[in-house]
Write a protein that holds these residues in place. Structure first.
Motif, PDB file in Angstrom:
ATOM      1  N   UNK A 130       5.749   1.372 -33.616  1.00  0.00           N
ATOM      2  CA  UNK A 130       5.332   1.136 -32.091  1.00  0.00           C
ATOM      3  C   UNK A 130       5.585   2.587 -31.447  1.00  0.00           C
ATOM      4  N   UNK A 131       4.426   3.004 -30.819  1.00  0.00           N
ATOM      5  CA  UNK A 131       4.007   4.246 -30.464  1.00  0.00           C
ATOM      6  C   UNK A 131       4.130   4.118 -28.867  1.00  0.00           C
ATOM      7  N   UNK A 132       3.232   4.697 -28.026  1.00  0.00           N
ATOM      8  CA  UNK A 132       3.151   4.707 -26.719  1.00  0.00           C
ATOM      9  C   UNK A 132       1.850   5.407 -26.258  1.00  0.00           C
ATOM     10  N   UNK A 133       1.176   4.962 -25.278  1.00  0.00           N
ATOM     11  CA  UNK A 133       0.175   5.836 -24.613  1.00  0.00           C
ATOM     12  C   UNK A 133       0.761   7.127 -24.103  1.00  0.00           C
ATOM     13  N   UNK A 134       1.850   7.145 -23.894  1.00  0.00           N
ATOM     14  CA  UNK A 134       2.760   8.246 -23.440  1.00  0.00           C
ATOM     15  C   UNK A 134       2.341   9.460 -24.454  1.00  0.00           C
ATOM     16  N   UNK A 135       1.998   9.182 -25.577  1.00  0.00           N
ATOM     17  CA  UNK A 135       1.773  10.334 -26.481  1.00  0.00           C
ATOM     18  C   UNK A 135       0.628  10.924 -26.268  1.00  0.00           C
ATOM     19  N   UNK A 136      -0.417  10.609 -25.404  1.00  0.00           N
ATOM     20  CA  UNK A 136      -1.823  10.907 -25.155  1.00  0.00           C
ATOM     21  C   UNK A 136      -2.061  11.498 -23.970  1.00  0.00           C
ATOM     22  N   UNK A 137      -1.088  10.993 -22.964  1.00  0.00           N
ATOM     23  CA  UNK A 137      -1.466  11.208 -21.619  1.00  0.00           C
ATOM     24  C   UNK A 137      -0.407  12.007 -21.003  1.00  0.00           C
ATOM     25  N   UNK A 138      -0.304  12.613 -20.053  1.00  0.00           N
ATOM     26  CA  UNK A 138       0.599  13.188 -19.085  1.00  0.00           C
ATOM     27  C   UNK A 138       0.308  13.055 -17.710  1.00  0.00           C
ATOM     28  N   UNK A 139       0.967  11.881 -16.983  1.00  0.00           N
ATOM     29  CA  UNK A 139       0.627  11.441 -15.817  1.00  0.00           C
ATOM     30  C   UNK A 139       1.716  11.778 -14.841  1.00  0.00           C
ATOM     31  N   UNK A 140       2.928  11.731 -15.538  1.00  0.00           N
ATOM     32  CA  UNK A 140       4.118  12.026 -14.510  1.00  0.00           C
ATOM     33  C   UNK A 140       4.982  13.109 -15.253  1.00  0.00           C
ATOM     34  N   UNK A 141       5.671  13.876 -14.684  1.00  0.00           N
ATOM     35  CA  UNK A 141       6.459  14.828 -15.087  1.00  0.00           C
ATOM     36  C   UNK A 141       7.857  14.409 -15.601  1.00  0.00           C
ATOM     37  N   UNK A 142       8.697  15.147 -16.081  1.00  0.00           N
ATOM     38  CA  UNK A 142      10.004  14.784 -16.673  1.00  0.00           C
ATOM     39  C   UNK A 142       9.931  13.742 -17.751  1.00  0.00           C
ATOM     40  N   UNK A 143       9.112  13.592 -18.677  1.00  0.00           N
ATOM     41  CA  UNK A 143       9.157  12.792 -19.723  1.00  0.00           C
ATOM     42  C   UNK A 143       8.611  13.502 -20.852  1.00  0.00           C
ATOM     43  N   UNK A 144       9.042  14.736 -20.979  1.00  0.00           N
ATOM     44  CA  UNK A 144       8.886  15.578 -22.237  1.00  0.00           C
ATOM     45  C   UNK A 144       9.272  15.020 -23.331  1.00  0.00           C
ATOM     46  N   UNK A 145      10.700  14.633 -23.598  1.00  0.00           N
ATOM     47  CA  UNK A 145      11.160  14.084 -24.843  1.00  0.00           C
ATOM     48  C   UNK A 145      10.690  13.050 -25.329  1.00  0.00           C
ATOM     49  N   UNK A 146      10.380  11.985 -24.497  1.00  0.00           N
ATOM     50  CA  UNK A 146       9.824  10.814 -24.940  1.00  0.00           C
ATOM     51  C   UNK A 146       8.119  10.956 -25.219  1.00  0.00           C
ATOM     52  N   UNK A 147       7.640  11.667 -24.704  1.00  0.00           N
ATOM     53  CA  UNK A 147       6.058  11.804 -24.937  1.00  0.00           C
ATOM     54  C   UNK A 147       5.989  12.715 -26.258  1.00  0.00           C
ATOM     55  N   UNK A 148       6.876  13.620 -26.273  1.00  0.00           N
ATOM     56  CA  UNK A 148       6.698  14.429 -27.601  1.00  0.00           C
ATOM     57  C   UNK A 148       7.182  13.558 -29.182  1.00  0.00           C
TER      58      UNK A 148
ATOM     59  N   UNK B 242       2.788   9.379 -33.688  1.00  0.00           N
ATOM     60  CA  UNK B 242       1.317   8.982 -34.131  1.00  0.00           C
ATOM     61  C   UNK B 242       0.955   9.736 -35.393  1.00  0.00           C
ATOM     62  N   UNK B 243       1.350  11.182 -35.220  1.00  0.00           N
ATOM     63  CA  UNK B 243       0.975  11.955 -36.571  1.00  0.00           C
ATOM     64  C   UNK B 243       1.447  11.721 -37.726  1.00  0.00           C
ATOM     65  N   UNK B 244       2.881  11.273 -37.759  1.00  0.00           N
ATOM     66  CA  UNK B 244       3.343  10.750 -38.879  1.00  0.00           C
ATOM     67  C   UNK B 244       2.516   9.656 -39.241  1.00  0.00           C
ATOM     68  N   UNK B 245       2.156   8.553 -38.581  1.00  0.00           N
ATOM     69  CA  UNK B 245       1.711   7.413 -39.107  1.00  0.00           C
ATOM     70  C   UNK B 245       0.220   7.896 -39.535  1.00  0.00           C
ATOM     71  N   UNK B 246      -0.412   8.824 -39.190  1.00  0.00           N
ATOM     72  CA  UNK B 246      -1.769   9.116 -40.003  1.00  0.00           C
ATOM     73  C   UNK B 246      -1.381   9.908 -41.347  1.00  0.00           C
TER      74      UNK B 246
END
Length: 249
Positions: free
Chosen positions: A139-157, A163-167
């Motif tokens: 279970x990932x998140x669209x946060x992996x692919x988009x940057x709409x809001x600041x201060x979410x570096x850790x979660x997005x990363x 996602x890359x681990x999955x592939x």
């Protein structure tokens, strides 16, 4: 979709997407291991499974702690004798600020739960999944692919890494008949949603989607069950998005 005679592990199963997924698997005949950190919530989910004639294995564990994470697969095999499906759903979300002194604390905590724990549990599960020609759903998140809001570096990363681990894992395990996929929800009403303070941003989050709505846990559970089923037998290395059109705006 029938999951009769299938054994499933779901982490982060005490509420939200994990709880909805567990209940749907039980409804479809699966034997399920519930993993979470809150006994009271796990007991409620287990009681819902019992309505479908299932007696799930309940494991109270913090997946970010190796000694606790290592018990999950072992106890599942001891109880059910095999493993067919692993759903890596446990995750945490915190706002962060790279300019603040506690940034690395937040970053390490997020990566340990959202990525390292998944790598460890999957590593322990793979030998059993090879035996059953099973599959993994992360279970990932669209946060992996988009940057709409600041201060979410850790979660997005952490989610981009997942996602890359999955592939990578899909390619590595394909010769063994094991499929690996991920789902990427957009905003969903869950406890992690509320704990992160996002409940106060509901109107903004709805406005940030093309369909002007926030998702429900059952919607993501439906997608997880599809990917775990024989209906998706040709699907591996894929990321299925369910975000009410967040990415396209």
């Amino acid at each position: 979709m029938s999951f009769a005679n299938k054994v499933v592990i779901v982490t982060g199963a005490s509420d939200g997407i994990g709880a909805a997924t567990v209940i749907q698997f039980a409804k479809e005949g699966a034997d399920v291991t519930l993993v979470g950190r809150t006994e009271e919530k796990l007991a409620k989910v287990s009681a819902e499974c019992a309505k479908y004639g299932k007696n799930p294995l309940v494991i109270k564990a913090d997946v970010s702690k190796d000694e606790e994470a290592k018990t999950i697969v072992a106890r599942t095999i001891q109880t059910f004798g095999k493993l067919d499906i692993l759903v890596n759903n446990a995750g945490i979300f915190f706002f962060d600020d790279i300019m603040k002194p506690n940034f690395m604390e937040t970053f390490d905590s997020t990566m340990n739960t959202n990525m390292r724990a998944i790598a460890l549990i999957t590593h322990l599960a793979v030998p059993h999944l090879v035996e059953t020609k099973g599959n993994v759903v992360n279970v990932s998140s669209v946060a992996a692919s988009i940057v709409k809001y600041p201060n979410i570096v850790s979660y997005r990363t952490s989610k981009a890494a997942l996602n890359h681990f999955t592939r990578c894992l899909a390619l590595e395990l394909a010769p063994h008949g094991v499929r690996v996929n991920s789902v990427s929800p957009g905003p969903v009403y869950t406890d992690i949603f509320n704990k992160a303070g996002l409940a106060e941003m509901v109107q903004d989050l709805e406005a940030s989607t093309a369909l002007k709505r926030v998702g429900e846990p059952d919607e993501i559970a439906d997608l997880i069950l599809f990917l775990a089923s024989e209906k998706a037998r040709s699907v591996t290395g894929s990321d299925y998005v369910s975000d009410n059109g967040t990415i396209i705006l």
